[in-house]
Scaffold this motif. Structure first.
Motif, short mmCIF file in Angstrom:
data_model
loop_
_atom_site.label_atom_id
_atom_site.label_comp_id
_atom_site.label_asym_id
_atom_site.label_seq_id
_atom_site.Cartn_x
_atom_site.Cartn_y
_atom_site.Cartn_z
N ARG A 17 1.53 13.15 -8.74
CA ARG A 17 0.32 13.12 -8.21
C ARG A 17 -0.55 12.17 -9.14
O ARG A 17 -1.31 12.42 -10.25
N GLY A 18 -0.28 10.71 -8.94
CA GLY A 18 -0.78 9.75 -9.55
C GLY A 18 -0.17 9.06 -10.42
O GLY A 18 -0.54 7.71 -10.84
N THR A 19 0.94 9.78 -11.04
CA THR A 19 1.62 8.84 -12.12
C THR A 19 2.52 7.80 -11.65
O THR A 19 2.63 7.83 -10.42
N ILE A 20 2.78 6.93 -12.52
CA ILE A 20 3.93 5.83 -11.97
C ILE A 20 5.34 6.30 -12.14
O ILE A 20 5.74 6.77 -13.27
N PHE B 262 -5.34 11.29 -7.60
CA PHE B 262 -5.00 10.26 -8.35
C PHE B 262 -5.45 10.80 -9.78
O PHE B 262 -4.76 10.65 -10.90
N GLN B 263 -6.59 11.61 -10.10
CA GLN B 263 -7.03 11.96 -11.30
C GLN B 263 -6.08 13.12 -11.60
O GLN B 263 -6.38 13.50 -13.05
N ASP B 264 -5.18 13.75 -10.95
CA ASP B 264 -4.42 14.87 -11.22
C ASP B 264 -3.57 14.31 -12.48
O ASP B 264 -3.05 14.98 -13.28
N ARG C 29 -3.87 8.96 3.75
CA ARG C 29 -3.29 8.80 2.24
C ARG C 29 -2.17 8.03 2.06
O ARG C 29 -1.04 8.19 2.75
N LEU C 30 -2.34 7.32 1.14
CA LEU C 30 -1.42 5.99 0.75
C LEU C 30 -0.38 6.29 -0.56
O LEU C 30 -0.97 6.78 -1.54
N SER C 31 0.64 5.86 -0.46
CA SER C 31 1.67 5.85 -1.55
C SER C 31 2.40 4.69 -1.69
O SER C 31 2.42 4.00 -0.56
N PRO C 32 3.40 4.61 -2.43
CA PRO C 32 4.44 3.32 -2.41
C PRO C 32 5.33 3.39 -1.15
O PRO C 32 5.59 2.53 -0.84
N PHE C 33 5.37 4.73 -0.68
CA PHE C 33 6.17 4.94 0.60
C PHE C 33 5.79 4.06 1.56
O PHE C 33 6.30 3.48 2.44
N ASN C 34 4.34 3.80 1.72
CA ASN C 34 3.71 3.04 2.66
C ASN C 34 4.28 1.54 2.81
O ASN C 34 3.80 0.79 3.88
N GLU D 229 -3.66 -2.75 -14.70
CA GLU D 229 -2.81 -3.16 -15.71
C GLU D 229 -1.54 -2.82 -15.47
O GLU D 229 -0.53 -3.55 -15.94
N TYR D 230 -1.04 -1.48 -15.04
CA TYR D 230 0.19 -1.15 -14.71
C TYR D 230 0.32 -0.57 -13.33
O TYR D 230 -0.40 -0.37 -12.90
N VAL D 231 1.54 -0.96 -12.87
CA VAL D 231 1.83 -0.46 -11.37
C VAL D 231 2.87 0.15 -11.47
O VAL D 231 3.87 0.34 -12.07
N THR D 232 3.09 0.93 -9.84
CA THR D 232 2.28 1.41 -8.95
C THR D 232 2.11 2.73 -8.98
O THR D 232 3.07 3.40 -9.08
N PRO D 233 1.03 3.29 -8.93
CA PRO D 233 0.75 4.75 -8.96
C PRO D 233 1.30 5.61 -7.67
O PRO D 233 1.36 4.93 -6.81
N SER D 234 1.88 6.71 -7.69
CA SER D 234 2.33 7.54 -6.74
C SER D 234 1.38 7.94 -5.85
O SER D 234 1.72 8.28 -4.55
#
Length: 806
Positions: free
Chosen positions: A601-604, A594-596, A545-550, A581-586
């Motif tokens: 849970r998916g928001t930026i 991501f759909q949450d 599972r990947l997030s911006p922390f990676n 279009e927008y970055v970076t999802p959580s």
């Protein structure tokens, strides 16, 4: 020893009593001014108000008032909706300019059902005087509510109304000084429609909720701790003056004088123009990116009597809930407010580090009672404080902060008392998030997986959904990529601090530690198959599972060039994962969670964008960084321009994702844009310019190293002006790093997509040896204090050294 201290204290008390007696019988010896500490909209609920935090004779003399509004509906007896206090914040339609020195402030809010906003402007023209005006449509009605802020449920003091002078008057007595009073006078230039004094503010509000008029409360006037004056303004602005001092009649006379003529209108116009001229601003590329930062931060400035500081809060609601700050939020606040103001930025740092526990931990949440004793938050503090220091070079603040930041850093691996490292549960030299058990209460509980998630700052992120909390080690059973990378960055930043302070041993130790942690991350957390650094369970399995922390290892300088390319191309620029279009999802877009699109849970989240952006810059991804900055700027501006919101988080498709509407770190998305113009960090030194931007842009009044810089960028230009003098000019959109002018030489590195002609300010006259990438390129002659030369496309290191002997 204790006996001597007690005797000294007794003597001091006797002296104090004698002074009070002397002042009581000899009023001519008394100061005629209050020692005003702070003025502004600094009580949590007073977005549309003014508060005076004052002291005299060692005692409190605080006053406050706020403006409420009601839009009258025809001739209905009860008028329209009445709003004040917190209700104003929910209806704000303009988060306008707010000078950090309160010299000019403007805001507006909606008073339904009218479509015409209520507009409030004010200026603190000296430390104890505010002038302003409030205006709206033809059906508007305003109520000025006086009360005592910060004083708890039973503050000392009373309010009354002087209807003849169209004034509301606050009064406070001093202990031991029966003939001395502190006063606040709030006077308006319109006749009062109604007025009344009340035992507390809620009674006043209740009166207008249920009646068309303010009615004096039938009680002892000595118990009136709130008052209101009601003005049916119509379409004409209501001008007002608020003053505090020790002479009631003098205050009234001055208020009447200031209200006369056009003084207030001309003053507000002059103050607005002066602030607009001096504050940081952007035109063209990233138009208007600078202004929302100051507007958001300083409209969130509050005062707390427990810490005795005024600083930008995370949001006003959190202060009202008793939270002074949060473990990483407050340091992001410091870097944002440092764009315009040194003092409030430093206050943010002091407030958060002031909540440090005896163990060295800086808590997840700081409160007057101490905060969360079981958990911290990601250790990015030293890096952000380093950037604040580079702006103003406040050595006193650095010397105060360094031992606290050092203790916080050392807390993570410290022995908790039983041979167990506090956050290295499996003793492999890598950290995990955790939460300590104990007898003290902690906001949200303690000693659980959920509280360990709170320590991550990503409270409900899916990346920890299937992680086990180990009750023996009080940690998650998973080495965390983000935490360890931030820890390495923290060590690197502390090494820089130690070098500045002359602490050579500390600097060398932190440098070694940073490298050791980098190596551990490289050995244990790089997944070659997936081409990314991943969290790793204690059983050796990687978490997919990947997030911006990676991407945090990029900020810590860990990946090789090959690994950085893989991180960028396979993951960050992958539209199935983090690009779009927008970055970076959580969480990655292809993760089921991501759909949450709820909370983390998916928001930026703006702070995650900022940290990812910093890592891209460290590895020189200049073209991608510019695009990243544009996407971040677009995300913020869409909701800001429409609703004047600075959101806590955003939906991945744009717009408010929930949380507070005026959250402090929303403008990090704008700071990313500004850093395309100019920035400073430990590895790039002074960096400026954008690589081939699509349009011209100008950023004015950036502060670094106590200098004021203006930067101009564009497809055919890069210009740097320092303290009003043009010091660097190029005929292309380039990125310059490690710009370092010295008395006899100039050095920098650059990234250009084509050959570029450069003109730079010469350190001195005469000839200079020109070296490009350590290769001699001949001699450049200073011409009228300028050096002109050509550099080919690509990445190059430039050095110009004077040939004069000294």
């Amino acid at each position: 020893m204790m006996k001597r201290i007690a005797e000294q204290a007794h003597i001091l008390r006797l002296i104090a009593r004698m002074m009070l007696l002397l002042l009581a019988v000899c009023p001519t010896l008394m100061s005629q001014e209050l020692e005003t500490i702070s003025v502004g909209a600094i009580a949590p609920e007073d977005w549309a108000g003014i508060d005076f935090v004052a002291r005299a004779y060692g005692q409190t003399a605080d006053f406050g008032f706020r403006i409420a509004s009601r839009e009258r509906i025809g001739r209905a007896p009860a008028g329209g909706t009445f709003v004040d206090g917190w209700q104003i914040m929910d209806r704000v339609s303009e988060v306008g300019p707010h000078a950090p020195d309160n010299s000019y402030c403007r805001t507006a809010w909606k008073n339904l059902p009218s479509s015409t906003p209520v507009k409030l402007e004010w200026s603190a023209i000296d430390r104890a005087t505010v002038v302003g005006k409030v205006a709206s449509g033809s059906g508007s009605e305003f109520v000025f509510e006086g009360y005592f802020p910060f004083g708890g449920s039973q503050p000392t003091g009373v309010y009354s109304v002087d209807q003849t002078r169209q004034a509301m008057i606050g009064e406070r007595a001093f202990e031991g000084l029966p003939n001395v009073r502190a006063w606040m006078v709030v006077m308006v230039d319109r006749p009062l429609r109604s007025a009344g004094a009340y035992p507390y503010l809620e009674k006043l509000k209740g009166s207008l909720d249920n009646s068309d008029m303010l009615v004096a409360f039938p009680d002892d006037p000595r118990g009136m701790r709130a008052a209101g004056i009601d003005i049916a303004a119509g379409s004409v602005p209501v001008h007002f003056v608020a003053l505090v001092g020790l002479d009631r009649e003098a205050l009234i006379a001055r208020a009447q004088k200031l209200l006369a003529g056009s003084f207030i209108d001309s003053t507000l116009a002059d103050k607005a123009a002066a602030y607009a001229k001096r504050r940081p601003s952007t035109q063209g590329l990233f138009e208007g990116a600078a202004e929302p930062i100051g507007n958001t931060e300083f409209w969130n400035s509050v005062y707390d009597p427990f810490v005795g500081e005024t600083w930008p809060a995370l949001c006003r609601g959190m202060i009202n809930a008793g939270w002074l700050g949060a473990g990483w939020d407050s340091f992001f606040t410091a870097i944002l407010s440092s764009l315009e103001d040194q003092s409030q930025s430093a206050a943010s740092i002091r407030v958060m580090l002031g909540a440090q526990t005896k163990t060295g931990m800086v808590p997840n949440l700081a409160t007057p009672s101490g905060g969360t004793p079981d958990r911290a938050q990601p250790p990015v503090a030293s890096y952000l404080v380093w950037k604040v220091y580079q702006k103003y070079q406040d050595r006193a603040l650095l010397e105060w902060a360094y031992p606290r930041l050092k203790a916080y850093h050392e807390w993570w691996f410290a022995d908790r008392g039983d041979g167990q490292p506090r956050r290295d549960g499996n003793k492999d030299g890598l950290l995990e998030f955790g939460s300590d058990p104990g007898s003290l209460s902690s906001e949200g509980g303690r000693g659980t997986l959920q509280n360990s998630r709170y320590e991550s700052g990503l409270d409900d992120t899916p990346i920890y959904d299937n992680v086990v909390y180990n009750v023996k080690t009080s940690t998650m059973e998973m080495d965390d990529v983000g935490l360890n990378a931030f820890y390495a960055l923290d060590a690197e930043s502390l090494a820089s601090f130690a070098a500045i302070l002359g602490k050579t041993d500390d600097s060398e130790r932190f440098t070694r530690e940073a490298e050791q942690v980098r190596q551990r991350i490289q050995r244990s957390l790089w997944n070659e198959n997936d081409g990314i650094y991943e969290n790793r369970y204690w059983d050796g399995k990687f978490s997919p599972r990947l997030s911006p922390f990676n991407f945090a290892p990029m900020l810590a300088g860990i990946p090789t060039s090959r690994q950085a390319i893989t991180l960028m191309e396979r993951h960050l620029l992958n539209t199935n994962e983090f690009w779009g279009e927008y970055v970076t999802p959580s969480i990655a877009r292809n993760d089921p969670a991501f759909q949450d699109q709820f909370y983390v849970r998916g928001t930026i989240w703006p702070m995650l964008n900022y940290l990812v952006y910093e890592g891209m810059n460290r590895y020189g991804y200049d073209r991608e960084a510019l695009e990243f900055a544009q996407k971040s700027y677009n995300l913020f501006m869409a909701d800001w321009k429409t609703n004047q919101r600075s959101d806590e988080q955003y939906f991945a498709w744009g717009g408010s994702g929930g949380g507070d509407k005026h959250y402090h770190w929303g403008p990090l998305l704008c700071l990313i844009a500004l850093e395309q113009y100019i920035d400073m960090n430990p590895w790039d030194g002074l960096r400026f310019g954008a690589l081939d931007p699509p349009e011209n842009g100008d950023f004015r009044s950036a502060i670094w190293q106590r200098h004021v810089f203006d930067v101009a960028v564009g497809p055919g230009r890069t210009l740097l002006t320092r303290d009003g003098s043009l010091v660097f000019q190029a005929d292309a959109g380039i990125v310059v790093r490690n710009y370092d002018p010295q008395p006899s030489q100039l050095s920098f590195s650059l990234h250009a997509s084509k050959q570029v002609h450069i003109t730079a300010q010469a350190p001195q006259s005469g000839a200079f040896r020109f070296t490009l990438d350590q290769q001699p390129m001949g001699t450049v002659q200073s011409d009228h204090g300028k050096l002109s030369f050509v550099v080919p496309e690509g990445r190059h290191n430039v050095l110009l050294v004077s040939q004069q002997t000294h």
